[in-house]
Design a protein around this motif. Structure first.
Motif, PDB file in Angstrom:
ATOM      1  N   PHE A  50       0.816  -1.215   0.000  1.00 54.69           N
ATOM      2  CA  PHE A  50       0.000   0.000   0.000  1.00 54.69           C
ATOM      3  C   PHE A  50       0.854   1.271   0.000  1.00 54.69           C
ATOM      4  O   PHE A  50       0.424   2.308  -0.509  1.00 54.69           O
ATOM      5  CB  PHE A  50      -0.935   0.009   1.208  1.00 54.69           C
ATOM      6  CG  PHE A  50      -2.180  -0.827   1.011  1.00 54.69           C
ATOM      7  CD1 PHE A  50      -2.271  -1.739  -0.021  1.00 54.69           C
ATOM      8  CD2 PHE A  50      -3.268  -0.687   1.873  1.00 54.69           C
ATOM      9  CE1 PHE A  50      -3.411  -2.508  -0.204  1.00 54.69           C
ATOM     10  CE2 PHE A  50      -4.419  -1.453   1.695  1.00 54.69           C
ATOM     11  CZ  PHE A  50      -4.485  -2.367   0.662  1.00 54.69           C
ATOM     12  N   ALA A  67      -1.813  -7.653  -2.606  1.00 57.37           N
ATOM     13  CA  ALA A  67      -1.184  -7.110  -1.405  1.00 57.37           C
ATOM     14  C   ALA A  67      -1.361  -8.123  -0.277  1.00 57.37           C
ATOM     15  O   ALA A  67      -2.362  -8.848  -0.223  1.00 57.37           O
ATOM     16  CB  ALA A  67      -1.809  -5.775  -1.012  1.00 57.37           C
ATOM     17  N   VAL A 125      -3.707  -7.561   4.742  1.00 55.09           N
ATOM     18  CA  VAL A 125      -4.636  -6.434   4.651  1.00 55.09           C
ATOM     19  C   VAL A 125      -5.786  -6.664   5.618  1.00 55.09           C
ATOM     20  O   VAL A 125      -6.274  -7.795   5.768  1.00 55.09           O
ATOM     21  CB  VAL A 125      -5.165  -6.286   3.211  1.00 55.09           C
ATOM     22  CG1 VAL A 125      -6.204  -5.177   3.130  1.00 55.09           C
ATOM     23  CG2 VAL A 125      -4.010  -6.016   2.248  1.00 55.09           C
ATOM     24  N   ARG A 131      -6.711  -1.328   5.073  1.00 53.33           N
ATOM     25  CA  ARG A 131      -5.422  -0.853   5.583  1.00 53.33           C
ATOM     26  C   ARG A 131      -4.475  -2.046   5.637  1.00 53.33           C
ATOM     27  O   ARG A 131      -4.893  -3.173   5.928  1.00 53.33           O
ATOM     28  CB  ARG A 131      -5.588  -0.240   6.972  1.00 53.33           C
ATOM     29  CG  ARG A 131      -4.310   0.419   7.504  1.00 53.33           C
ATOM     30  CD  ARG A 131      -4.619   1.268   8.731  1.00 53.33           C
ATOM     31  NE  ARG A 131      -5.309   0.495   9.761  1.00 53.33           N
ATOM     32  CZ  ARG A 131      -6.063   1.020  10.719  1.00 53.33           C
ATOM     33  NH1 ARG A 131      -6.247   2.330  10.767  1.00 53.33           N
ATOM     34  NH2 ARG A 131      -6.646   0.246  11.616  1.00 53.33           N
ATOM     35  N   GLN A 132      -3.208  -1.781   5.319  1.00 50.22           N
ATOM     36  CA  GLN A 132      -2.221  -2.857   5.348  1.00 50.22           C
ATOM     37  C   GLN A 132      -1.422  -2.806   6.637  1.00 50.22           C
ATOM     38  O   GLN A 132      -0.942  -1.751   7.048  1.00 50.22           O
ATOM     39  CB  GLN A 132      -1.283  -2.737   4.143  1.00 50.22           C
ATOM     40  CG  GLN A 132      -0.347  -3.933   3.979  1.00 50.22           C
ATOM     41  CD  GLN A 132       0.440  -3.854   2.677  1.00 50.22           C
ATOM     42  OE1 GLN A 132       0.856  -2.782   2.263  1.00 50.22           O
ATOM     43  NE2 GLN A 132       0.629  -5.000   2.024  1.00 50.22           N
ATOM     44  N   PHE A 157      -7.187   2.932   2.351  1.00 48.72           N
ATOM     45  CA  PHE A 157      -7.701   3.105   1.000  1.00 48.72           C
ATOM     46  C   PHE A 157      -9.124   2.586   0.931  1.00 48.72           C
ATOM     47  O   PHE A 157      -9.497   1.640   1.640  1.00 48.72           O
ATOM     48  CB  PHE A 157      -6.834   2.349  -0.023  1.00 48.72           C
ATOM     49  CG  PHE A 157      -5.491   2.971  -0.255  1.00 48.72           C
ATOM     50  CD1 PHE A 157      -5.344   4.001  -1.176  1.00 48.72           C
ATOM     51  CD2 PHE A 157      -4.377   2.535   0.444  1.00 48.72           C
ATOM     52  CE1 PHE A 157      -4.097   4.584  -1.392  1.00 48.72           C
ATOM     53  CE2 PHE A 157      -3.138   3.109   0.229  1.00 48.72           C
ATOM     54  CZ  PHE A 157      -2.995   4.135  -0.689  1.00 48.72           C
TER      55      PHE A 157
END
Length: 589
Positions: free
Chosen positions: A485, A513, A516, A534-535, A544
């Protein structure tokens, strides 16, 4: 794969694809990123797609008409141009004979409108899908062409298999020029000229043109020839961009690879449509609810515009679509666009009924699914939508599918395939059982006696099994790169937009990704899921926004995810834009 139009996220498709992470050469990625000043993720995508030099990457990111090979042509191009010029000069009646799908309709309008602007006596004819079927046939000579006193027929998006019709026209002193892109094998029709990239080397630069692309290529050469002859001294020289709008629609609708010249044509057409363009296309976009704002995506054409143009030929007559695309203002076009949208709604209802019938039959055992393919037939199905249903069955079962409508002892069918199985080659292996067939690797049509359908099903399944092997059962879907991210920024999103147009041969990049978490979630509409993502870990904990379309069971999605598979886009709203993750899958399974 675009989940807003296809499978449910995390849903229960029997043939759910595996995800496959591609690995771009890291040294090439770094070298390309430095050379052209792009984001490393963008460089990874470019390298994965064969753009390994700065020159190739720049040409890909900024396609323009200057890249189009204007001087090149196809076999018989000079003959075709000379014959059409003679017909225009002598005021012979030219009949443009088209096809009833979006590719054929746009090809018809491109050539007819150009010839009209050149001062030709020209008319068009598109056969009725159900009553007449595909292509120029022998009966059309007496029923359509001779009554109009046409002395030159130019086919668009058809004609490669019209041997009898061409001979019948020749017998009456009528010349036929075939322009097409479907498979063609010797012996060729005895036409005055044949423009078909399939006659030439598979590596020729026009190999993947759609029917409308071949029509446009002919227009380019006619335009130059007429200029050399001084014709444009007496009348305005037609502009090319309005024709590119039509080329973009037909090319995207026919699902040909969006590479090389097709990429140039579609990008040019998209930009022209987004900035005003054809009144009929503008009206149809409005009816579809497309907010262009100077930007238009290929998926808008593929999933909104093209189905409505196709609905005319599927449910009524393709002339309605021709009429729309030749309107001079939006006041004239709007009622036609609305009528096409209603037809598309009817098409969707009919399509869903057939799809439910087939899937329900397979689940209850009243219809059988072959080991390597699906061949089904019925006398009650609407023949105008079988191609769309076949495509959905391919998507669901990962098997080539053939659907056949039977009437009066004969079946007319539509077939769709998937990578690894060349439909046209498969049908060639079954040709002794068929009354006729045509098409290309991914889509085809056929005619078969009802008495031969069972034998055809068995033969076709055996042929497909030999072609496909085991890999076709569960094809993998490519992930371009892992994207933490903290690497997502405005620069990356802007560069990803430069990779457009997306479609066959140039799919929209998919990323993954790790680690997460879904901070919060909300249901959008009935089956869509909006999320704040969110990571965990990394240098940037920026959240995001994400969205997943057609989620089958939102409650089954865990809060913490090992992997998230997604596409990256700008989300524009009220004059502002922000990054958005379009979620493809919540795992790599």
């Amino acid at each position: 794969m675009n989940l807003s139009h296809h499978e449910p996220v995390g849903g229960g498709s029997p043939a759910r694809s595996r995800w496959r992470l591609r690995s771009a050469d890291s040294q090439r990625v770094r070298s390309l990123s430095r050379a052209i000043g792009c984001h490393p993720i963008t460089a990874s995508v470019l390298v994965n797609r064969g753009m390994t030099t700065p020159e190739a990457a720049k040409a890909f990111l900024k396609p323009g008409f200057h890249q189009f090979p204007f001087a090149s042509g196809l076999l018989d191009m000079e003959k075709a141009v000379e014959r059409i010029h003679r017909a225009v000069h002598r005021q012979e009646h030219i009949l443009v004979f088209g096809d009833y799908d979006a590719d054929g309709v746009t090809a018809t309008v491109v050539l007819t409108e150009f010839l009209r602007q050149a001062g030709a006596r020209v008319s068009h004819y598109i056969p009725h899908r159900i009553q007449e079927g595909y292509g120029l046939k022998a009966f059309h000579i007496d029923a359509v062409i001779r009554p109009r006193q046409a002395t030159l027929v130019v086919t668009v998006d058809c004609g490669s298999s019209s041997h009898e019709a061409v001979l019948e026209a020749k017998r009456h002193g009528i010349d036929v020029i075939v322009t097409d892109h479907h498979r063609i094998t010797p012996p060729y029709p005895e036409a005055y000229a044949i423009l078909n990239p399939d006659r030439e080397s598979a590596r020729n630069e026009f190999a993947h043109l759609a029917g409308v692309g071949v029509s446009f290529l002919l227009v380019l050469h006619l335009r130059k020839h007429f200029r050399d002859c001084g014709m444009w001294n007496r009348r305005p020289e037609p502009l090319l961009k309005p024709f590119c709008e039509l080329v973009a629609i037909g090319t995207v609708a026919d699902m040909v690879p969006l590479s090389s010249v097709n990429r140039v044509l579609v990008r040019t057409g998209l930009e022209s449509i987004a900035n005003g363009g054809n009144p009929g296309i503008r009206s149809l976009a409005g009816v579809c609810g497309i907010r262009m704002n100077g930007c238009l995506r290929t998926e808008d054409l593929a999933f909104r515009v093209s189905p409505r143009l196709n609905a005319a030929g599927r449910m009524n007559h393709a002339d309605e679509a021709v009429q729309l695309l030749t309107c001079r203002d939006e006041a004239e076009a709007r009622p036609i666009a609305e009528a096409l949208s209603r037809l598309n709604g009817q098409r969707q209802d009919v399509e869903q009924a057939i799809l439910s019938d087939i899937i329900g039959g397979i689940e209850t055992g009243s219809r059988s699914l072959g080991p390597s393919s699906l061949v089904a037939w019925d006398c009650g199905w609407h023949p105008g939508v079988l191609g769309i249903v076949a495509a959905k069955l391919v998507q669901r079962f990962s098997k080539p599918s053939v659907l056949i409508h039977v009437a009066d002892g004969m079946g007319k069918g539509s077939a769709r395939s998937l990578p690894g199985v060349d439909l046209y080659a498969a049908l060639c292996s079954c040709s002794d059982l068929l009354a006729g067939f045509g098409g290309h690797a991914m889509a085809a049509g056929l005619t078969v006696s009802e008495d031969n359908i069972e034998a055809f099903r068995n033969r076709f399944d055996a042929v497909v099994s030999e072609m496909a092997g085991e890999e076709t059962e569960t094809p993998g879907m490519d992930i371009e790169a892992e994207v933490p991210f903290d690497q997502i920024d405005e620069r990356l999103l802007d560069e990803l937009e430069l990779l457009e147009p997306f479609g066959a041969g140039n799919p929209e990049p998919v990323f993954v990704a790790r680690n997460v978490e879904i901070v919060n979630r909300r249901i959008l509409g009935e089956r869509h899921l909006g999320m704040t993502l969110r990571q965990k870990g990394g240098n940037n904990h920026r959240p995001f926004q994400g969205v997943a379309f057609y989620v089958s069971d939102a409650s089954a999605i865990p809060e913490k995810l090992d992997h998230l598979v997604f596409r990256l886009r700008w989300n524009s709203w009220n004059g502002k834009k922000s990054p958005q993750l379009m979620v493809e899958s919540f795992s790599l399974r």
